[in-house]
Design an enzyme around this catalytic site. Structure first.
Site, short mmCIF file in Angstrom:
data_model
loop_
_atom_site.label_atom_id
_atom_site.label_comp_id
_atom_site.label_asym_id
_atom_site.label_seq_id
_atom_site.Cartn_x
_atom_site.Cartn_y
_atom_site.Cartn_z
N GLU A 120 0.84 -1.22 0.00
CA GLU A 120 0.00 0.00 0.00
C GLU A 120 0.86 1.26 0.00
OE1 GLU A 120 -3.07 -0.02 -0.53
OE2 GLU A 120 -3.83 -1.98 0.10
N ARG A 124 0.73 3.83 -3.17
CA ARG A 124 0.11 5.13 -2.89
C ARG A 124 1.16 6.22 -2.65
NH1 ARG A 124 -5.64 3.84 0.12
NH2 ARG A 124 -5.62 1.61 -0.24
N ASP A 247 -4.64 -9.44 -9.06
CA ASP A 247 -4.92 -8.46 -10.13
C ASP A 247 -3.72 -7.66 -10.68
OD1 ASP A 247 -4.79 -7.11 -7.69
OD2 ASP A 247 -6.77 -6.21 -7.79
N GLU A 363 -11.92 0.80 -10.31
CA GLU A 363 -11.52 -0.06 -11.44
C GLU A 363 -12.47 0.00 -12.63
OE1 GLU A 363 -11.23 -0.79 -8.28
OE2 GLU A 363 -9.13 -1.38 -7.99
N THR A 447 -0.74 1.32 -10.50
CA THR A 447 -2.03 0.73 -10.15
C THR A 447 -2.87 1.66 -9.28
OG1 THR A 447 -3.08 -1.34 -9.49
CG2 THR A 447 -1.31 -0.52 -8.08
C1 DMJ Z 1 -6.16 0.71 -5.11
O1 DMJ Z 1 -5.36 0.94 -4.01
C2 DMJ Z 1 -5.38 0.11 -6.25
O2 DMJ Z 1 -6.07 0.31 -7.44
C3 DMJ Z 1 -5.10 -1.35 -6.06
O3 DMJ Z 1 -4.48 -1.92 -7.18
C4 DMJ Z 1 -6.38 -2.10 -5.78
N1 DMJ Z 1 -7.17 -1.49 -4.77
C5 DMJ Z 1 -7.36 -0.08 -4.71
C6 DMJ Z 1 -8.60 0.42 -5.41
O4 DMJ Z 1 -9.67 -0.39 -5.41
#
Ligand code: DMJ
Length: 456
Positions: A120, A124, A247, A363, A447
């Site tokens: 995370e 982020r 994912d 998403e 992501t």
């Molecule tokens: C985000 O922190 C990122 O997109 C991650 O890859 C998956 N979960 C959350 C959003 O749903």
């Protein structure tokens, strides 16, 4: 104004001119509407942002129902400001961006005796600092990223090269070896960019090894599971899918090829994706879905698909498989419309909700944006508008946007994750904004939707 052009034309061409004029008239109406939508999204972003400022400034996140701040680890790491900064910049909210940059530069310190989740924090904070550095040229943001990157490095200590889940930012102590492909394989864009920008290869090397070691442990039929022990390299959960936990491992195989031109990543992608289509995809009544299967035998384990899986059309579109992307997006939109907002997990065979929450996830919007960008088909802007209307209808409160604990009853939940600013609003905005709002061809979005640019 939409008027036929006043020029001399031979009689036979008149119909063609009228058709052209009508089309361009239609286009400019569409453009005007898209602009209105982009403005609406920006206004709503500001609504959420100003409530963060009012009730949670300097903290990780706002809990909008109780109007209280929340810090993930008891001390603030400025999750929302760092995650939001590049969206503020892209939306040209200059005063807000300036104030946020100052907060980050004055207050953000990683010298803290706390265990943080490597995945995370990487997607982020490291991703956010790097993209904001690239957008502003502000060296202090890169210095923060480098300091953070160094503090995260001990996660890669196991002999397998797979990372632990948690690391103490001050002491470098690590814990929790049970991890998953998303956490082991979604690090290279950020760590790799850090290497390229600082000239220190250690970050690229460690994150790439973790990705390769994950890939190497795929089963004989080419699938990965949902949980793996970083110390032993043994799988502890053999369920395979494209949902949370796996994912973005696939996402980074393609995107690391795209951003770094790393051929190993392309080869791992080529070896993985056909197996996903073979064992996880399912044609159900003419609809395309992706479910769960045993990673060793390929046996179907569940017919579940959810809000997290809905990233896949974006990845398919980005990698050139627009047909599958379109079909799967249709299914995601059906999932959204079942209750007017998507659930976390749906059984697509029974069309029944398995996990009813909605965490304001991006998403499905991300996929809508990528598909619109790739096809210019107005259908995707219409889809996005419907979703944005629903998003406002059920999740807007006077003090920000709230998650739902149940999409059927629309019961709200006191949560507004930082990715709402980094991703959900950003993708809605980009879907409607003029195409030059982001120079898509020259950036790769991590992501968490932080654009990374190949400047090296
Ligand atoms: C985000 O922190 C990122 O997109 C991650 O890859 C998956 N979960 C959350 C959003 O749903």
């Amino acid at each position: 104004m939409c008027e036929a052009t006043d020029v001399f034309v031979p009689r036979l061409s008149i119909l063609a001119v009228i058709a052209l004029a009508a089309a361009s008239c239609g286009n400019s109406r569409d453009d005007a509407h898209a602009k209105q939508m982009a403005d609406r999204v920006r206004t709503e972003f500001l609504h959420a942002w100003s409530n963060y400022e009012k009730y949670a400034w300097g903290h990780d996140a706002l809990r909008p129902l109780s109007k209280t701040p929340h810090d993930w680890y008891g001390e603030p790491l400025l999750m929302t400001p760092v995650d939001a900064l590049d969206t503020l910049i892209l939306m040209k909210l200059d005063a807000e961006a300036k104030k946020t940059r100052r907060l980050i530069e004055d207050e953000l310190s990683f010298d803290r005796d706390i265990y943080v989740k490597n995945f995370e924090i990487t997607i982020r904070l490291l991703g956010g600092l790097l993209s904001s550095y690239q957008l502003t040229g502000d060296k202090r943001l890169l210095n923060l990223a480098q300091d953070l990157g160094r503090r995260l490095l001990p996660v890669f200590n196991p002999p397998t090269g797979l990372p632990y889940v948690y690391v103490n930012l001050r002491t470098g102590a690590v814990r929790d070896p049970i991890t998953n492909p998303a956490e082991t394989g979604t690090l290279l864009l950020e760590f790799g960019t850090l290497s390229k920008l600082t000239g220190d290869p250690v970050f690229y090397d460690k994150a790439k090894r973790a990705l390769v070691e994950t890939f190497k442990r795929r089963s004989s039929i080419g699938l990965v599971g949902e949980a793996i022990n970083a110390e032993t390299g043994e799988w502890t959960n053999i369920d395979s899918d494209i949902s949370g936990g796996i994912d973005s491992y696939y996402e980074y195989l393609w995107k690391c090829w795209r951003l770094f031109g790393d051929r190993d990543c392309l080869e791992m992608w080529n070896a993985s994706i056909p197996e996903i289509h073979k064992y996880l995809a399912e044609d159900s009544g003419g609809e395309l879905w992706y479910g769960h299967a045993d990673m060793n035998s390929g046996t179907r384990m569940a017919t579940n698909y959810g809000a997290l899986d809905a990233f896949f059309p974006a990845l398919l579109a980005l990698s050139g498989d627009v047909d599958r992307a379109r079909r799967l997006q249709r299914s995601s939109f059906k999932m959204w419309n079942l209750h007017g907002i998507e659930p976390e997990v749906l059984d697509y065979k029974k069309m029944r909700v398995v996990s009813p929450g909605y965490h304001l996830r991006p998403e499905i919007v991300e996929s809508t944006y990528y598909l619109y960008h790739g096809t210019h088909d107005p259908e995707y802007r219409r889809m996005g508008e419907k979703m944005f209307d629903d998003f406002m209808k059920y999740c807007r409160t006077e003090s920000g946007y709230v998650a739902l604990s149940d999409v059927v009853t629309k019961q709200q939940r006191d949560e507004m994750e930082s990715f709402v600013f980094a991703e959900t609003f950003k993708y809605f905005y980009l879907l409607f904004a003029p195409q030059d709002a982001l120079d898509f061809d020259h950036v790769t979005l991590n992501t968490e939707a932080h654009p990374l640019r190949r400047t090296w």
